[in-house]
Design a protein around this motif. Sequence first.
Motif, PDB file in Angstrom:
ATOM      1  N   THR A  63      34.580  73.002  45.786  1.00 38.91           N
ATOM      2  CA  THR A  63      35.228  74.211  44.886  1.00 38.91           C
ATOM      3  C   THR A  63      36.100  75.246  45.390  1.00 38.91           C
ATOM      4  OG1 THR A  63      33.380  75.771  45.202  1.00 38.91           O
ATOM      5  CG2 THR A  63      33.171  74.341  43.357  1.00 38.91           C
ATOM      6  N   VAL A  64      36.939  75.789  44.831  1.00 40.81           N
ATOM      7  CA  VAL A  64      37.865  76.741  45.389  1.00 40.81           C
ATOM      8  C   VAL A  64      37.013  77.783  46.242  1.00 40.81           C
ATOM      9  CG1 VAL A  64      39.457  78.807  44.895  1.00 40.81           C
ATOM     10  CG2 VAL A  64      39.651  76.399  43.756  1.00 40.81           C
ATOM     11  N   ASP A  65      35.891  78.227  45.605  1.00 46.10           N
ATOM     12  CA  ASP A  65      35.046  79.157  46.274  1.00 46.10           C
ATOM     13  C   ASP A  65      34.676  78.647  47.935  1.00 46.10           C
ATOM     14  OD1 ASP A  65      35.330  81.377  44.667  1.00 46.10           O
ATOM     15  OD2 ASP A  65      33.367  81.079  43.775  1.00 46.10           O
TER      16      ASP A  65
ATOM     17  N   LEU B 214      45.572  74.913  48.680  1.00 49.62           N
ATOM     18  CA  LEU B 214      44.229  75.538  47.810  1.00 49.62           C
ATOM     19  C   LEU B 214      44.655  75.664  46.410  1.00 49.62           C
ATOM     20  CD1 LEU B 214      41.550  76.773  48.023  1.00 49.62           C
ATOM     21  CD2 LEU B 214      42.666  79.234  48.634  1.00 49.62           C
ATOM     22  N   ASP B 215      46.056  76.099  46.346  1.00 47.89           N
ATOM     23  CA  ASP B 215      46.743  76.380  44.672  1.00 47.89           C
ATOM     24  C   ASP B 215      46.410  75.392  44.329  1.00 47.89           C
ATOM     25  OD1 ASP B 215      47.104  78.912  45.510  1.00 47.89           O
ATOM     26  OD2 ASP B 215      49.122  78.762  45.722  1.00 47.89           O
TER      27      ASP B 215
ATOM     28  N   TYR C 215      46.985  69.408  53.421  1.00 50.89           N
ATOM     29  CA  TYR C 215      46.046  70.442  53.293  1.00 50.89           C
ATOM     30  C   TYR C 215      45.808  71.436  54.498  1.00 50.89           C
ATOM     31  CZ  TYR C 215      41.822  67.556  54.735  1.00 50.89           C
ATOM     32  OH  TYR C 215      41.095  66.760  55.312  1.00 50.89           O
TER      33      TYR C 215
ATOM     34  N   LYS D 108      38.085  78.660  49.887  1.00 54.00           N
ATOM     35  CA  LYS D 108      39.200  79.731  49.985  1.00 54.00           C
ATOM     36  C   LYS D 108      38.813  81.085  51.294  1.00 54.00           C
ATOM     37  CE  LYS D 108      36.367  83.243  47.643  1.00 54.00           C
ATOM     38  NZ  LYS D 108      35.883  83.811  46.313  1.00 54.00           N
TER      39      LYS D 108
ATOM     40  N   GLU E 289      47.827  77.447  51.950  1.00 56.60           N
ATOM     41  CA  GLU E 289      47.764  78.117  50.591  1.00 56.60           C
ATOM     42  C   GLU E 289      48.350  77.159  49.605  1.00 56.60           C
ATOM     43  OE1 GLU E 289      50.481  81.434  50.460  1.00 56.60           O
ATOM     44  OE2 GLU E 289      49.207  82.664  49.259  1.00 56.60           O
TER      45      GLU E 289
ATOM     46  N   LEU F  19      44.697  72.437  44.664  1.00 56.40           N
ATOM     47  CA  LEU F  19      43.348  71.785  44.325  1.00 56.40           C
ATOM     48  C   LEU F  19      42.519  72.764  43.398  1.00 56.40           C
ATOM     49  CD1 LEU F  19      42.508  71.331  48.177  1.00 56.40           C
ATOM     50  CD2 LEU F  19      42.315  69.741  46.183  1.00 56.40           C
ATOM     51  N   SER F  20      43.110  74.211  43.223  1.00 56.60           N
ATOM     52  CA  SER F  20      42.183  74.748  42.202  1.00 56.60           C
ATOM     53  C   SER F  20      42.497  74.506  41.029  1.00 56.60           C
ATOM     54  CB  SER F  20      42.751  76.275  42.440  1.00 56.60           C
ATOM     55  OG  SER F  20      43.889  76.493  41.945  1.00 56.60           O
ATOM     56  N   GLN F  21      43.516  73.546  40.617  1.00 54.90           N
ATOM     57  CA  GLN F  21      43.997  73.094  39.083  1.00 54.90           C
ATOM     58  C   GLN F  21      43.326  71.656  39.122  1.00 54.90           C
ATOM     59  OE1 GLN F  21      45.901  74.934  37.274  1.00 54.90           O
ATOM     60  NE2 GLN F  21      45.726  76.509  38.710  1.00 54.90           N
ATOM     61  N   SER F  22      42.702  71.237  40.357  1.00 53.33           N
ATOM     62  CA  SER F  22      42.154  69.794  40.219  1.00 53.33           C
ATOM     63  C   SER F  22      41.492  69.494  39.041  1.00 53.33           C
ATOM     64  CB  SER F  22      41.489  69.625  41.462  1.00 53.33           C
ATOM     65  OG  SER F  22      40.639  68.394  41.512  1.00 53.33           O
TER      66      SER F  22
END
Lengths: 101, 458
Positions: B172-174, B186-187, B135, B177, B183, B189-192
Amino acid sequence: MTTVVTENCQRCRFTDCVTVCPVDCFHGDDEMLYIDPEVCIDCGACVPECPVQAIFEEADIPDGMEKWVEINAEKAANLPVVNEQTDPLPTAEARKTELGF
Amino acid sequence: MSDGLGSEGNPLKVLIVGSGPSGFYAADALLKADTTVEVDILDRLPTPFGLVRAGVAPDHAKIKSATKAYDKISDNPNVSFLGNVTFGRDVSLAEIQATHHAVIFTCGAESDRRLGIPGEDLAGSHTATEFVYWYNGHPDYRDHVFDLSQEVAVIIGQGNVAADVCRILAKTVDELKNTDIAEHALDALSQSKIRDIHMIGRRGPAQAKFTHAELKEFGELADCDPVIDPAILDLNAASQAELEDKTNRSAIKNIETLTAFSQRPAGSKSRRLHFRFLEGPTELKGGEHLAAVTLMKNRLEGEAFNQWAEETGETVDLPCGLLFRSIGYRGVPVPDIPFDDKKGVFPNKEGRITNDGSVLPGVYCAGWIKRGPSGIIGTNRPDSVETVGSLLADLSGLDASQKPGGAGLRTLLEGKGVRVVSYEDWQKIDAAEIAKGEAKGKPREKFTRINDMLAALS
Ligand SMILES: Cc1cc2nc3c(=O)[nH]c(=O)nc-3n(C[C@H](O)[C@H](O)[C@H](O)COP(=O)(O)OP(=O)(O)OC[C@H]3O[C@@H](n4cnc5c(N)ncnc54)[C@H](O)[C@@H]3O)c2cc1C
Ligand code: SF4
Ligand code: SF4
């Protein structure tokens, strides 16, 4: 948020704290040390080093000691950096005992 | 003796292998000494700062700003950086001894301790290091894949690294980010799909290693509730005695905060972080992929401040599809340097590297490779100061002939086709990363491939 030195440091100045500071943000006068909030990164390294528990993270400052946040900022701005261990003040051991550590 | 070693006519030339905190603090201590020195800092990556860049969590930006102090050290004209150079591959000890009077290894502890239990290598079982380096955009881990489609993740260990891994999984992604998280991470983890995160410690809540500042963060997450069984806070007498000692401030604060967590009404956030104590893994189960971890229940034995975890014989299986072990780091051996395989460090006496107890002249170490993976960034400062003190005390015994130093080493490396990255080069990489990040509201977007870093220089 910052990290601050409080009254227990007075007449003590063991300076164990300064040796571990990664960014040299301690400043001092004849009496005690102060942390420059502009430089401190809140890493917490100095907190457990102090033999008289004078150092607190801002969020954990005991009631009644809040004034030290401002004092640290003001004093640090105008005093020289202390980044090497010096001998404690002659009053240090007595002060440590008096404070119960 | 106008040309004595360390005089203006014959500066002491020291090579430092590793540009993490201990490398920079060693350079700083040399520059402050009453000796004329030239210091060259080598790193296998084109980017400096070691774990401050690759370890410290992206959401702890303030701590990462420790690098400002290293920029200042690098401003000194007697310090130079040679990035993208691996000791042991691009350059040998004999070659360094021809160009420098002394060498200090500050190459850190880049490998993990193993649990030593069945099933450790099942798919879905990882080291915390892999995840952290991934990460944080370390080039070696760029292409690692973590199965974030699992709902339950387990972290073995309760130190600051374990806390970082839990927090990154919980956020959370928020919440991530606008940090310098890579990157690709983050991509992913946004699907976690992770819902439940279990953080496992062998001893009790009064002995937990995480700091109070770290613990408090778990109470303030946007979409993750902290969960702890109140019964585990029913402490034994020795633990209570530990809390009565007012110098044990961190534990006192941790118990206060854990107690507050345990008294919260059940939360409704979509993720949960479970603090679990007095448990240790004995087996990872599954076919090809991890399906569960068997945890042995422990109880504390011994006196206050000397308590150890004793197995009770009672076990419980915790179903999980993802597991990270974070139980300590080990150094990695390098060619020509003795290695203490038990401790995972270079054997040394006050920073002087030893072979079977006898000192190798002019060869030193500092930081995690010297004392093991303990302590935080600042802890490395007194450690490096000690090593430099040993070096300076040895000065009269070192080979005092004139050496070509960094310039000579650079010529040698370039002759071998190595693209040496200077500090000015790094500042260009740095500026390019900051510019890439700006558009996304991030402090930087890291290059995660060495080729891309080098391309930014042409
Ligand atoms: C995940 C994680 C999070 C952390 N978070 C914090 C935190 O929030 N606050 C804090 O104060 N401390 C934190 N720490 C601790 C801190 O990072 C360490 O104390 C410190 O980085 C150790 O410094 P070092 O110089 O010994 O090693 P490192 O920082 O590991 O530096 C070693 C350097 O050597 C280089 N190297 C290795 N092998 C070679 C070779 N063969 N040739 C050339 N170069 C080589 C590496 O590329 C690296 O740059 C954290 C540690 C980890 C692992
Ligand atoms: S260690 Fe404590 S008493 Fe000593 S100088 Fe630092 S803050 Fe003051
Ligand atoms: S918290 Fe860290 S940076 Fe701040 S004064 Fe203490 S050691 Fe220095």
